[in-house]
Design an enzyme around this catalytic site. Structure first.
Site, PDB file in Angstrom:
ATOM      1  N   ASP A 114      -2.886  -4.652   1.993  1.00 15.38           N
ATOM      2  CA  ASP A 114      -1.277  -5.604   2.523  1.00 15.38           C
ATOM      3  C   ASP A 114      -1.574  -7.260   1.616  1.00 15.38           C
ATOM      4  O   ASP A 114      -2.910  -7.556   1.306  1.00 15.38           O
ATOM      5  CB  ASP A 114      -1.803  -6.211   3.599  1.00 15.38           C
ATOM      6  N   HIS A 142       0.925  -4.847  -7.642  1.00 19.36           N
ATOM      7  CA  HIS A 142       0.346  -3.330  -7.371  1.00 19.36           C
ATOM      8  C   HIS A 142      -0.230  -3.034  -8.316  1.00 19.36           C
ATOM      9  O   HIS A 142      -1.602  -2.970  -7.995  1.00 19.36           O
ATOM     10  CB  HIS A 142       1.324  -2.801  -7.165  1.00 19.36           C
ATOM     11  N   THR A 196       4.252   6.247   4.619  1.00 22.88           N
ATOM     12  CA  THR A 196       5.468   7.005   4.688  1.00 22.88           C
ATOM     13  C   THR A 196       6.866   5.809   4.306  1.00 22.88           C
ATOM     14  O   THR A 196       7.548   5.583   4.337  1.00 22.88           O
ATOM     15  CB  THR A 196       4.960   7.760   5.801  1.00 22.88           C
ATOM     16  N   LEU A 205     -19.962   9.155  -2.219  1.00 18.68           N
ATOM     17  CA  LEU A 205     -19.025   8.302  -1.378  1.00 18.68           C
ATOM     18  C   LEU A 205     -18.344   9.283  -1.199  1.00 18.68           C
ATOM     19  O   LEU A 205     -17.395   9.709  -2.272  1.00 18.68           O
ATOM     20  CB  LEU A 205     -18.679   7.039  -1.798  1.00 18.68           C
TER      21      LEU A 205
END
Ligand code: FPP
Length: 245
Positions: free
Chosen positions: A20, A37, A66, A131
């Site tokens: 965030d 972003h 969503t 990983l």
């Protein structure tokens, strides 16, 4: 950057992150939200490197919720484009590091192109054994639980399963995360202290950690700080710590 560890059990097996703060980071610098972003992809790279270096086996990233479909169309398209470009640019490095990518969430609402990229990264990294990078994409925990309950209800109706035999494991196995252990620690960057519909069932015993740093400023050092924070926590699972009695 150095992580001080007392024993292997103090290293979380599964770290989950709510990434965030991209928008705020961009706004603070007078940039467009999508530039936040783009900058956030570098933090994804840093987190993957730090997870591999620390011996973390599962890293789950909340890449697109969503609820994020409700953002302006331009921003949604920018995130989809960024994801497709990242699949192409990162795949070789992920393979080199032994990273296997698994995507969880609902795929049916993505364009054909995005779906192909999701399948392609899973296929191309399927033999990674260091990983597992779990990308939560069009993910909502409540929808996941609803879908799981529907699956179980159908199995009961078909006579394959008895209602009395449903236990915690049956429910865990009906979720997207069926083959993935529960997260040991959930980290949310950006300072908000909530889970926002992320891994609600799986978070039952997870440690929660809310650093204020915005996601594009989250680097290897911040990942190491989360691992150190986990090592300091006293996990009792409702029991008592007999070392302290
Ligand atoms: C939340 O910040 C972030 C997102 C909704 C998108 C996260 C996507 C990336 C980091 C890039 C793509 C990911 C991969 C795996 C290649 P926000 O926009 O809610 O920030 P704000 O709270 O400051 O508005």
């Amino acid at each position: 950057m150095q992580v001080i560890m007392t024993d292997r059990s103090s290293i979380p097996q599964h770290v989950a992150i709510i990434m965030d703060g991209n928008g705020r980071w961009a706004q603070q610098l007078g940039k467009e939200r999508y530039e936040g972003h783009i900058a956030g992809v570098e933090s994804v790279r840093a987190s993957v490197r730090a997870a591999v270096r620390n011996g973390v086996k599962y890293l789950t990233l909340y890449a697109f919720s969503t609820e994020n479909w409700g953002r302006p169309q331009q921003e949604v398209e920018a995130i989809m484009e960024l994801f497709c470009r990242s699949v192409i640019s990162e795949v070789e490095e992920l393979r080199r590091q032994g990273v296997r990518v698994v995507v969880i969430g609902r795929r049916s609402r993505f364009s054909e192109r995005v779906r192909e990229h999701l399948e392609s990264i899973e296929r191309q990294t399927s033999d990674g054994d260091k990983l597992t990078l779990v990308l939560a994409f069009d993910y909502s925990s409540r929808s996941e639980i609803v879908a799981g309950v529907q699956t179980l209800a159908r199995r009961v109706a078909a006579g394959e399963l008895s209602a009395d035999d449903i236990d915690e494991q049956t429910i865990s196995d009906a979720l997207y995360t069926a083959s993935i252990p529960d997260p040991d620690i959930i980290v949310r960057s950006g300072g908000e202290c909530r889970l926002s519909n992320f891994l609600l069932w799986q978070a039952s015993y997870a440690e929660l950690y809310f650093p204020t740093v915005l996601w594009p400023d989250f680097g290897e050092e911040q990942f190491d700080a989360a691992v150190e924070e986990f090592a300091r926590r006293d996990r009792r699972y409702g029991l008592v710590n007999d070392k302290k009695l």
